[in-house]
Design a protein around this motif. Structure first.
Motif, mmCIF file in Angstrom:
data_model
loop_
_atom_site.group_PDB
_atom_site.id
_atom_site.type_symbol
_atom_site.label_atom_id
_atom_site.label_comp_id
_atom_site.label_asym_id
_atom_site.label_seq_id
_atom_site.Cartn_x
_atom_site.Cartn_y
_atom_site.Cartn_z
ATOM 1 N N LEU A 1 0.729 -1.055 0.186
ATOM 2 C CA LEU A 1 -0.115 0.191 0.043
ATOM 3 C C LEU A 1 0.644 1.270 0.565
ATOM 4 O O LEU A 1 0.511 2.322 -0.595
ATOM 5 C CB LEU A 1 -0.879 -0.085 0.816
ATOM 6 N N ASP A 2 2.227 1.017 0.238
ATOM 7 C CA ASP A 2 2.792 1.963 0.421
ATOM 8 C C ASP A 2 3.192 2.472 -0.436
ATOM 9 O O ASP A 2 4.915 3.135 -0.718
ATOM 10 C CB ASP A 2 4.008 2.207 1.935
ATOM 11 N N GLU A 3 3.871 2.193 -1.496
ATOM 12 C CA GLU A 3 4.511 1.453 -2.506
ATOM 13 C C GLU A 3 4.056 2.155 -3.917
ATOM 14 O O GLU A 3 3.216 3.075 -4.005
ATOM 15 C CB GLU A 3 5.278 -0.109 -3.552
ATOM 16 N N PRO A 4 4.800 2.983 -4.577
ATOM 17 C CA PRO A 4 4.545 4.253 -5.812
ATOM 18 C C PRO A 4 3.862 3.524 -6.775
ATOM 19 O O PRO A 4 4.045 2.009 -7.288
ATOM 20 C CB PRO A 4 5.662 4.451 -6.617
ATOM 21 N N ILE A 5 2.731 3.284 -6.922
ATOM 22 C CA ILE A 5 2.116 3.107 -8.300
ATOM 23 C C ILE A 5 1.630 4.370 -9.747
ATOM 24 O O ILE A 5 1.495 5.070 -9.501
ATOM 25 C CB ILE A 5 0.926 2.154 -8.261
ATOM 26 N N GLY B 1 -1.606 12.666 -2.952
ATOM 27 C CA GLY B 1 -0.657 12.228 -3.467
ATOM 28 C C GLY B 1 -0.277 11.878 -4.974
ATOM 29 O O GLY B 1 0.838 10.904 -5.258
ATOM 30 N N VAL B 2 -0.337 12.510 -6.086
ATOM 31 C CA VAL B 2 -0.173 12.088 -7.508
ATOM 32 C C VAL B 2 1.188 13.021 -7.536
ATOM 33 O O VAL B 2 1.053 14.139 -6.823
ATOM 34 C CB VAL B 2 -0.903 13.129 -8.197
ATOM 35 N N ARG B 3 2.155 12.178 -8.217
ATOM 36 C CA ARG B 3 2.814 13.092 -8.333
ATOM 37 C C ARG B 3 3.066 13.363 -10.335
ATOM 38 O O ARG B 3 4.091 13.992 -10.334
ATOM 39 C CB ARG B 3 3.819 11.942 -8.523
ATOM 40 N N ALA B 4 2.061 12.936 -10.512
ATOM 41 C CA ALA B 4 2.373 13.430 -12.166
ATOM 42 C C ALA B 4 0.706 12.202 -12.919
ATOM 43 O O ALA B 4 0.644 11.044 -12.379
ATOM 44 C CB ALA B 4 3.477 12.959 -13.481
ATOM 45 N N ALA B 5 0.670 13.464 -13.655
ATOM 46 C CA ALA B 5 -0.623 12.347 -14.538
ATOM 47 C C ALA B 5 -0.791 13.085 -15.718
ATOM 48 O O ALA B 5 -0.312 14.572 -16.209
ATOM 49 C CB ALA B 5 -1.962 12.843 -13.760
ATOM 50 N N ILE B 6 -0.824 12.933 -17.307
ATOM 51 C CA ILE B 6 -1.417 13.207 -18.503
ATOM 52 C C ILE B 6 -2.221 12.279 -18.489
ATOM 53 O O ILE B 6 -2.832 11.584 -19.035
ATOM 54 C CB ILE B 6 0.305 12.898 -18.228
ATOM 55 N N GLY B 7 -2.837 13.210 -20.053
ATOM 56 C CA GLY B 7 -3.918 12.637 -20.927
ATOM 57 C C GLY B 7 -3.434 12.426 -22.227
ATOM 58 O O GLY B 7 -2.498 13.294 -23.192
ATOM 59 N N ALA C 1 -7.112 8.260 -23.022
ATOM 60 C CA ALA C 1 -6.393 7.660 -21.692
ATOM 61 C C ALA C 1 -5.992 8.585 -20.446
ATOM 62 O O ALA C 1 -5.127 9.135 -21.295
ATOM 63 C CB ALA C 1 -5.304 5.942 -22.680
ATOM 64 N N THR C 2 -5.964 8.186 -20.283
ATOM 65 C CA THR C 2 -4.888 8.801 -19.233
ATOM 66 C C THR C 2 -4.307 7.964 -17.975
ATOM 67 O O THR C 2 -4.443 6.712 -17.490
ATOM 68 C CB THR C 2 -6.095 9.268 -17.417
ATOM 69 N N VAL C 3 -2.961 8.105 -17.505
ATOM 70 C CA VAL C 3 -2.048 7.846 -17.313
ATOM 71 C C VAL C 3 -1.379 8.885 -15.616
ATOM 72 O O VAL C 3 -1.698 9.706 -16.082
ATOM 73 C CB VAL C 3 -0.669 7.569 -17.523
ATOM 74 N N SER C 4 -2.165 8.102 -14.737
ATOM 75 C CA SER C 4 -1.348 9.354 -12.972
ATOM 76 C C SER C 4 -0.105 8.512 -12.313
ATOM 77 O O SER C 4 0.308 7.497 -12.537
ATOM 78 C CB SER C 4 -2.459 9.560 -12.495
ATOM 79 N N LEU C 5 0.687 8.359 -11.888
ATOM 80 C CA LEU C 5 1.734 8.080 -11.048
ATOM 81 C C LEU C 5 1.407 8.779 -9.570
ATOM 82 O O LEU C 5 1.455 10.145 -9.814
ATOM 83 C CB LEU C 5 3.260 8.800 -11.506
ATOM 84 N N TRP C 6 1.541 7.986 -8.668
ATOM 85 C CA TRP C 6 1.131 7.915 -7.553
ATOM 86 C C TRP C 6 1.706 7.689 -5.478
ATOM 87 O O TRP C 6 2.311 6.797 -7.117
ATOM 88 C CB TRP C 6 -0.558 7.065 -7.048
ATOM 89 N N GLU C 7 2.542 8.465 -5.485
ATOM 90 C CA GLU C 7 3.260 8.054 -4.341
ATOM 91 C C GLU C 7 2.882 6.233 -3.706
ATOM 92 O O GLU C 7 3.862 5.872 -2.719
ATOM 93 C CB GLU C 7 3.118 8.905 -3.346
#
Length: 229
Positions: A118-122, A154-160, A170-176
């Motif tokens: 649960l505490d890993e980046p996804i 908690g979002v480090r980056a996101a892009i359409g 599509a949407t891609v998001s990187l979460w802490e």
């Protein structure tokens, strides 16, 4: 097997070349040894806009092995040309945690890997082919909601990203962490409303949702590695 996602930002003066690659790069990519599935994707202005960002692209790929991916990224002439024409490339190695739905009739991320804590980046991918008659409703509701993801805790980056303008998005998001992503998904009223509408009104002809453990990343995206800063 291995999944990779690259975000590429072109140097000034390479707009025409970048647009041309959406078509001309397909044949050499189809011949890359060990490349099981690939999509070269455009991006939206401001991250999620209706108009394209002609300076930024995405490349998502599924490889037979890490060795096949490494060979492409270190020696292939097409990727070397991208390196010469870009001012930034950020590439993440991903392992699917959960994936359901289809992308061009297949689920390319349906292979077994280890789960994530649960505490890993996804990383999260949502992708859909939008029915033509539903595009006004999609862009009225989904695009503004997707843009809020970039500012979620908690979002480090996101892009359409998209294969085709307007209808294949599509949407891609990187979460802490997975916990941060779950908090957003279950607590955001706008997000829940859009999910309900997509089901009720059958906006999509095809859709896919996937979560990935982020194994590692190299390069930069807007000046950051995202996993270390």
């Amino acid at each position: 097997m291995l999944t990779t996602l690259s975000i590429l930002t072109l140097k000034p003066g390479n707009v025409r070349w970048g647009l041309a690659q959406m078509g001309t790069a397909q044949r050499p990519l189809q011949r890359v040894p060990g490349l099981r599935f690939q999509k070269l994707l455009g991006s939206g202005a401001g991250g999620f806009g209706f108009m394209p960002n002609v300076h930024r692209y995405g490349f998502m790929a599924v490889w037979d092995s890490p060795a096949a991916a490494e060979a492409f990224f270190t020696t292939h002439p097409l990727w070397r040309e991208y390196q010469q024409r870009t001012q930034e490339i950020w590439t993440a190695e991903l392992a699917p945690i959960k994936s359901h739905g289809l992308w061009d009739g297949v689920n390319p991320f349906d292979y077994e890997t280890e789960g994530a804590a649960l505490d890993e980046p996804i990383a999260v991918l949502t992708r859909a082919s939008i029915r033509w008659r539903k595009t006004p409703r999609f862009w009225r509701y989904v695009a503004p909601t997707s843009a809020t993801v970039a500012h979620a805790p908690g979002v480090r980056a996101a892009i359409g990203l998209g294969e085709l303008p307007v209808v294949r998005q599509a949407t891609v998001s990187l979460w802490e962490s997975a916990q941060a992503m779950q908090d957003y998904a279950y607590r955001s009223e706008k997000h829940k409303e859009v999910i309900k509408l997509t089901r009720q009104e059958k906006w999509y002809g095809e859709e896919l949702f996937a979560r990935f453990r982020v194994i590692r990343a190299q390069g930069t995206w807007d000046g950051r590695n995202l996993l270390t800063s």
